[in-house]
Design an enzyme around this catalytic site. Structure first.
Site, PDB file in Angstrom:
ATOM      1  N   LYS A   1      10.477   3.704   7.442  1.00 46.00           N
ATOM      2  CA  LYS A   1      11.277   4.133   6.511  1.00 46.00           C
ATOM      3  C   LYS A   1       9.848   5.356   6.024  1.00 46.00           C
ATOM      4  CE  LYS A   1      14.837   3.158   3.703  1.00 46.00           C
ATOM      5  NZ  LYS A   1      15.264   2.522   4.524  1.00 46.00           N
TER       6      LYS A   1
HETATM    7  N1  GLU Z   1      18.572   4.769   5.520  1.00 45.27           N
HETATM    8  C1  GLU Z   1      19.490   3.379   6.283  1.00 45.27           C
HETATM    9  C2  GLU Z   1      19.431   2.096   5.879  1.00 45.27           C
HETATM   10  O1  GLU Z   1      18.360   1.695   5.287  1.00 45.27           O
HETATM   11  C3  GLU Z   1      19.933   4.048   7.811  1.00 45.27           C
HETATM   12  C4  GLU Z   1      18.399   4.006   8.562  1.00 45.27           C
HETATM   13  C5  GLU Z   1      18.837   4.376   9.219  1.00 45.27           C
HETATM   14  O2  GLU Z   1      20.319   4.620   9.854  1.00 45.27           O
HETATM   15  O3  GLU Z   1      18.552   5.370  10.234  1.00 45.27           O
HETATM   16  O4  GLU Z   1      19.701   0.743   6.643  1.00 45.27           O
END
Ligand code: GLU
Length: 434
Positions: A110
């Site tokens: 993240k």
């Molecule tokens: N931000 C999204 C989540 O928290 C998607 C992450 C992604 O597609 O890699 O799942």
């Protein structure tokens, strides 16, 4: 209103959930499990950006790689004033579990930049994005760590991520370095609605297994949705498509209520014209707090973290809660709802649709293919439904085995148990290096 439990560190909260799940899994190898509690690495970057008025501002950004046991890191980039290293680490941890549960071959990651995206111009956002990606350098890559959209980032942001990475790595197929891109730039059809769509696939399957007063489908159910971003709006529209009555919806400015059901196309038009949902003719204005405690069948908190907490969980009157956002419930709220017999479809399951279609985008980019929207969403539906049935089944087995006086396992514990077991199994199959 917020309470002391909303100030819990997000990382501590994830670790507490993890320990609860471990408690029901006596057979796991201890050290291996400890390995999943801490992120592999967190990068912290600090960089200057020239603002539109000619001034220079310094921004702080982070990227955490939590685990690569199942594959390269995967997870969004968020732009929000409250982004911190600890929050990013907690969200990367959640991504590891999400990917393991939903069976996509990625680890968890993240990223985020502490900034108020709503107060920044497009040019400023572009310069922040480019500089942030340049600072991350080779710590992201198509086979190492693959970003995606998250809070207040979108397809445009992902196009800049791609373009910056491509400028630094010419002559390669760099499309798979980031997902959630615009369609013309290798984005997957259906990716932008995938999280909201997936949440409702999970809910629909759950209702088949656990009908609400004989309701095996969403038809006729009343639904309240907190959030009118990509997740909340799509979840609301999908519920309406499946015959539910969406009675309330909100954004950061406030909410609206119409007991007979909102006209979601009109809400969308009003939001586009006025920048907010409240004020729409024929609706009653309510605040976010009221929305969360409305008498309804389904409540979908799809905005920010810590929205349902020790101070309001006892007032929630929904029959089932679906975590569209990441961590909208504090651990105390989780406990209160469980004691009150209100099931919660946890974020690790309910909002994993985004990363599933991100995975499809990555595969299509690697193979130079493009699947249709119907294909992507049909595959997503099947995966969400299987995962939901798996979590419900696991919860039932854990409940049957539950003998001590500790709190009984819930859906979150079951989802985590499946994810942790898979991660431990693969860690041992790969062998601890050296
Ligand atoms: N931000 C999204 C989540 O928290 C998607 C992450 C992604 O597609 O890699 O799942």
């Amino acid at each position: 209103m917020s309470t002391a439990d909303t100030r819990i560190s997000p990382l501590k909260m994830r670790q507490a959930q993890f320990r609860r799940a471990i408690h029901h899994m006596g057979h796991l190898k201890r050290g291996v499990v400890d390995f999943f509690l801490r992120p592999k690495r967190t990068l912290s970057v600090c960089f200057p950006v020239e603002m539109d008025d000619g001034s220079v501002r310094v921004f702080h950004g982070y990227r955490t790689l939590h685990s690569t046991i199942l594959g390269p890191g995967k997870g969004g980039i968020r732009y929000h004033p409250k982004v911190t290293a600890r929050e990013v680490e907690a969200l990367a941890t959640l991504m590891t579990w999400k990917c393991a549960l939903i069976r996509v071959p990625f680890g968890g990651a993240k990223g985020g930049v502490a900034c108020d995206a709503k107060a920044l111009s497009e040019g400023e956002l572009r310069r922040i994005t480019r500089r942030y990606v340049a600072e991350l350098g080779d710590n992201i890559g198509p086979h190492t760590d693959i970003p995606a959209p998250d809070l207040y980032t979108n397809q445009q942001t992902m196009a800049w991520v791609y373009d910056t990475y491509q400028a630094l790595h010419p002559g390669e197929n760099n499309l798979p370095v980031v997902t959630g891109k615009p369609l013309d730039l290798g984005g997957a059809e259906g990716r932008s609605e995938a999280t909201g769509h997936g949440a409702i696939s999970a809910l629909a399957r759950y209702l088949e297994l656990h009908p609400l007063d004989g309701h095996r489908t969403l038809a006729g159910c009343s639904v309240a949705v907190q959030g009118f971003g990509e997740v909340g709006r799509v979840a609301a529209e999908r519920c309406a498509e499946l015959g539910a009555r969406v009675i309330a919806i909100s954004d950061s400015s406030g909410g609206i209520l119409a007991r007979d059901g909102l006209d979601l196309a009109a809400v969308r038009q009003h939001k586009a014209a006025c920048g907010r949902v409240d004020g729409l003719a024929g609706t009653t204005t309510i605040d976010n707090e009221t929305l969360l405690t409305l008498d309804c069948d389904v409540l979908i908190p799809a905005a920010l973290a810590n929205q349902i907490h020790a101070g309001n969980a006892a007032d929630v009157r929904a029959r089932v809660v679906v975590e569209g956002a990441n961590a909208p419930l504090t651990p105390q709220a989780d406990r209160i709802l469980q004691e009150r017999g209100i099931p919660v479809l946890p974020d690790i399951l309910a909002n994993s649709g985004g990363v599933v279609v991100s995975y499809y985008e990555w595969v299509q980019n690697l193979k130079n293919e493009s699947w249709t929207r119907a294909e992507n969403l049909a595959r997503l539906d099947a995966r969400m439904q299987d995962a939901t049935a798996g979590v419900v089944g696991r919860r039932d087995t854990l409940l049957a085995e539950h003998r001590d006086r500790q709190r009984p396992p819930d859906l979150r514990t079951a989802a985590l148990a499946i994810a942790i077991e898979r991660l431990s199994r693969v860690t041992l199959e790969r062998g601890i290096w050296p």
